[in-house]
Scaffold this active site. Structure first.
Site, mmCIF file in Angstrom:
data_model
loop_
_atom_site.group_PDB
_atom_site.id
_atom_site.type_symbol
_atom_site.label_atom_id
_atom_site.label_comp_id
_atom_site.label_asym_id
_atom_site.label_seq_id
_atom_site.Cartn_x
_atom_site.Cartn_y
_atom_site.Cartn_z
ATOM 1 N N CYS A 59 0.884 -1.169 -0.003
ATOM 2 C CA CYS A 59 0.260 -0.035 -0.109
ATOM 3 C C CYS A 59 0.904 1.239 -0.014
ATOM 4 O O CYS A 59 1.887 1.198 0.612
ATOM 5 C CB CYS A 59 -0.969 -0.246 1.129
ATOM 6 N N CYS A 63 0.305 5.042 6.909
ATOM 7 C CA CYS A 63 -0.349 4.660 8.234
ATOM 8 C C CYS A 63 0.663 4.081 9.112
ATOM 9 O O CYS A 63 1.177 2.893 8.947
ATOM 10 C CB CYS A 63 -1.498 4.067 8.007
ATOM 11 N N CYS A 66 0.388 0.247 10.271
ATOM 12 C CA CYS A 66 -0.185 -0.603 9.405
ATOM 13 C C CYS A 66 0.989 -1.609 8.781
ATOM 14 O O CYS A 66 1.760 -1.055 8.171
ATOM 15 C CB CYS A 66 -0.804 -0.155 8.208
ATOM 16 N N CYS A 103 -16.420 -9.383 6.173
ATOM 17 C CA CYS A 103 -15.727 -8.195 5.864
ATOM 18 C C CYS A 103 -14.359 -8.515 4.779
ATOM 19 O O CYS A 103 -13.690 -9.141 5.188
ATOM 20 C CB CYS A 103 -15.108 -7.577 7.106
ATOM 21 N N CYS A 135 -19.324 -6.561 4.069
ATOM 22 C CA CYS A 135 -18.691 -5.409 4.377
ATOM 23 C C CYS A 135 -17.438 -5.174 3.777
ATOM 24 O O CYS A 135 -16.562 -6.375 3.430
ATOM 25 C CB CYS A 135 -18.088 -5.375 5.949
ATOM 26 N N CYS A 195 -19.371 1.799 8.385
ATOM 27 C CA CYS A 195 -18.675 1.253 9.567
ATOM 28 C C CYS A 195 -17.436 2.101 9.938
ATOM 29 O O CYS A 195 -16.724 2.175 8.990
ATOM 30 C CB CYS A 195 -18.271 -0.209 9.095
ATOM 31 N N ARG A 267 -18.123 -3.001 18.124
ATOM 32 C CA ARG A 267 -17.097 -4.144 17.917
ATOM 33 C C ARG A 267 -15.577 -4.124 18.458
ATOM 34 O O ARG A 267 -14.838 -3.346 18.262
ATOM 35 C CB ARG A 267 -16.917 -4.425 16.176
HETATM 36 N N1 SAM Z 1 -6.825 0.376 3.252
HETATM 37 C C1 SAM Z 1 -8.060 0.497 3.871
HETATM 38 C C2 SAM Z 1 -8.088 1.419 4.435
HETATM 39 O O1 SAM Z 1 -7.087 2.152 5.185
HETATM 40 O O2 SAM Z 1 -9.429 1.949 4.671
HETATM 41 C C3 SAM Z 1 -8.489 -0.710 4.365
HETATM 42 C C4 SAM Z 1 -7.742 -1.802 4.959
HETATM 43 S S1 SAM Z 1 -7.049 -0.985 6.749
HETATM 44 C C5 SAM Z 1 -5.973 -2.567 7.116
HETATM 45 C C6 SAM Z 1 -8.590 -1.265 7.750
HETATM 46 C C7 SAM Z 1 -8.218 -0.516 9.209
HETATM 47 O O3 SAM Z 1 -7.572 -1.605 9.941
HETATM 48 C C8 SAM Z 1 -7.548 0.582 9.355
HETATM 49 O O4 SAM Z 1 -8.284 1.800 9.274
HETATM 50 C C9 SAM Z 1 -7.160 0.382 10.841
HETATM 51 O O5 SAM Z 1 -8.144 1.147 11.653
HETATM 52 C C10 SAM Z 1 -7.239 -1.101 11.020
HETATM 53 N N2 SAM Z 1 -5.680 -1.409 11.439
HETATM 54 C C11 SAM Z 1 -4.598 -1.662 10.483
HETATM 55 N N3 SAM Z 1 -3.546 -2.223 11.135
HETATM 56 C C12 SAM Z 1 -3.885 -2.082 12.459
HETATM 57 C C13 SAM Z 1 -3.064 -2.290 13.693
HETATM 58 N N4 SAM Z 1 -1.865 -2.879 13.472
HETATM 59 N N5 SAM Z 1 -3.770 -2.534 14.759
HETATM 60 C C14 SAM Z 1 -5.060 -2.096 14.859
HETATM 61 N N6 SAM Z 1 -5.687 -1.831 13.856
HETATM 62 C C15 SAM Z 1 -5.291 -1.904 12.470
HETATM 63 FE FE1 SF4 Z 2 -2.738 1.237 3.453
HETATM 64 FE FE2 SF4 Z 2 -2.622 0.110 5.838
HETATM 65 FE FE3 SF4 Z 2 -3.365 2.766 5.543
HETATM 66 FE FE4 SF4 Z 2 -5.104 0.983 4.700
HETATM 67 S S1 SF4 Z 2 -4.339 0.997 6.782
HETATM 68 S S2 SF4 Z 2 -4.481 2.809 3.632
HETATM 69 S S3 SF4 Z 2 -3.914 -0.657 3.912
HETATM 70 S S4 SF4 Z 2 -1.197 1.621 4.843
#
Ligand code: SAM
Ligand code: SF4
Ligand code: DTB
Length: 343
Positions: A59, A63, A66, A103, A135, A195, A267
């Site tokens: 990606c 973030c 992530c 989901c 979802c 959500c 949740r």
């Molecule tokens: N890329 C899309 C987005 O960012 O909307 C969808 C996938 S993203 C992994 C979905 C959500 O997972 C993120 O918004 C975040 O809140 C949660 N998430 C991701 N990594 C995480 C982590 N290490 N611990 C807790 N929540 C996490």
């Molecule tokens: Fe990409 Fe992870 Fe951020 Fe979703 S949460 S936009 S998968 S870096």
């Protein structure tokens, strides 16, 4: 439904009011949350959801939490979009394990037009045909894409605000808080349920958690689904060595979310592997009424289904059944959100 009076839904909570709630003596906070919970939801019932990463890693976003960002060395192997068959097999498995919501997550900044999106639409139709709620969380999307997902009968779209506007810049620089709010507005306009939740344990303070809750609770209607994630610290991400958060802060966050958004599903999402049975029980008492089931979230581990079943048995709680699913499932925002009635 329980004899308690359903709380009138409010959209004008101030940060000061929320701070009072979040910092109440814990017994008082839990008592209030449980009272609200009982007036709106069956108190012993948990909805089981399953997650599948349909497109993993690589990606472009940054973030900080992530494991799927291409900027960090986390050991997550990037993979292209799964096939419809692979996805539906996973959905059938989830259904057999007792999940009623499926989901699908994709590590995209925004939804691409073309054959990949057509395939996602087919996945959504297939999941719905199995009788499951569907979802998706695919990043930002256009009005037209939102409308097409609505036509495919998508139940809900997940897009988290993650944290407070003030702390947000410490976590993500590649898209703004305002862009997130715009994406949520688009989903809502298309008639898809929202959500939306966040993550705690990223180094933010209680004040940031109050501001996140205020952002969520001031949406009209409230998000029908509010995932509260406890940071899963993944090696290679900038937050890998963040101080672990006291689980009681998670209990406070869940209880406050329950009081502020009485009719929504709250949740208990990522982070359950680092919680004791007792901490999870407190989260349920505080008003969480859903968990992600299955050994994997998107890329990180999650408790095994047998363990979850044992936990629910021990607590005298149970998963939402198929029968309830048949009547309780709808793809459009509930009028209950507006009227204050419950389903
Ligand atoms: N890329 C899309 C987005 O960012 O909307 C969808 C996938 S993203 C992994 C979905 C959500 O997972 C993120 O918004 C975040 O809140 C949660 N998430 C991701 N990594 C995480 C982590 N290490 N611990 C807790 N929540 C996490
Ligand atoms: Fe990409 Fe992870 Fe951020 Fe979703 S949460 S936009 S998968 S870096
Ligand atoms: C949400 O708020 N939490 C889920 C779901 N929405 C998509 C995702 C949690 C992901 C945890 C990190 C991982 O497994 O990659």
């Amino acid at each position: 439904m329980a004899a308690l009076t359903a709380a009138k839904l409010r959209y004008d909570w101030t940060v000061a009011e929320i701070e009072v709630l979040l910092t109440l003596p814990l017994p008082e906070l839990i008592f209030r949350a449980q009272s609200v919970h009982r007036a709106h939801h069956p108190p012993d019932e948990i909805q089981g959801c399953a997650l599948l990463s349909i497109k993993t890693g690589g990606c472009p976003e940054d973030c900080a939490y992530c494991p799927q960002s291409a900027r960090y060395q986390t050991g997550v192997a990037p993979a292209g979009l799964l096939t419809v068959e692979e996805t539906l097999q996973a959905a059938e498995h989830a259904c057999r394990q007792g999940a009623t919501r499926f989901c699908m997550g994709a590590a995209w900044r925004d939804v691409p037009d073309g054959k990949d999106f057509e395939r996602v639409l087919e996945m959504v139709r297939g999941v719905r045909a199995l009788g499951l709620e569907a979802c998706c969380t695919l990043g930002m999307l256009t009005d037209e894409q939102a409308e097409r997902l609505a036509t495919a009968d998508l139940t809900a779209y997940n897009h988290n605000l993650d944290t407070s506007p003030a702390f947000y810049d410490e976590i993500i620089t590649t898209r703004t808080y305002d862009e997130r709010l715009q994406t949520l507005a688009r989903v809502r306009r298309a008639g898809i349920r929202v959500c939306c939740g966040g993550i705690i344990g990223m180094g933010e303070g209680r004040e940031d958690r109050c501001h996140l809750l205020m952002q969520l609770a001031s949406q009209r209607p409230h998000p029908e689904s509010v995932p509260i994630n406890l940071l899963v610290r993944v090696e290679g991400t900038p937050l890998a060595h963040e101080q672990p958060l006291d689980p009681l802060e998670l209990v406070r966050m869940i209880a406050s979310a329950r009081i502020l958004m009485p009719a929504s599903m709250v949740r208990l999402s990522a982070g359950r592997l680092s919680l004791s049975d007792e901490a999870q029980a407190l989260c349920f008492i505080a008003g969480a009424n859903s968990i992600f089931m299955g050994e994997r979230l998107l890329t990180t581990p999650n408790p095994e289904t047998v363990r979850d079943q044992q936990l629910l048995d021990k607590l005298g709680m149970h998963l939402r059944s198929q029968a309830v699913r048949a009547v309780g499932d709808a793809s459009k925002p509930r009028t209950a959100e507006v009227t204050g009635a419950t389903d």
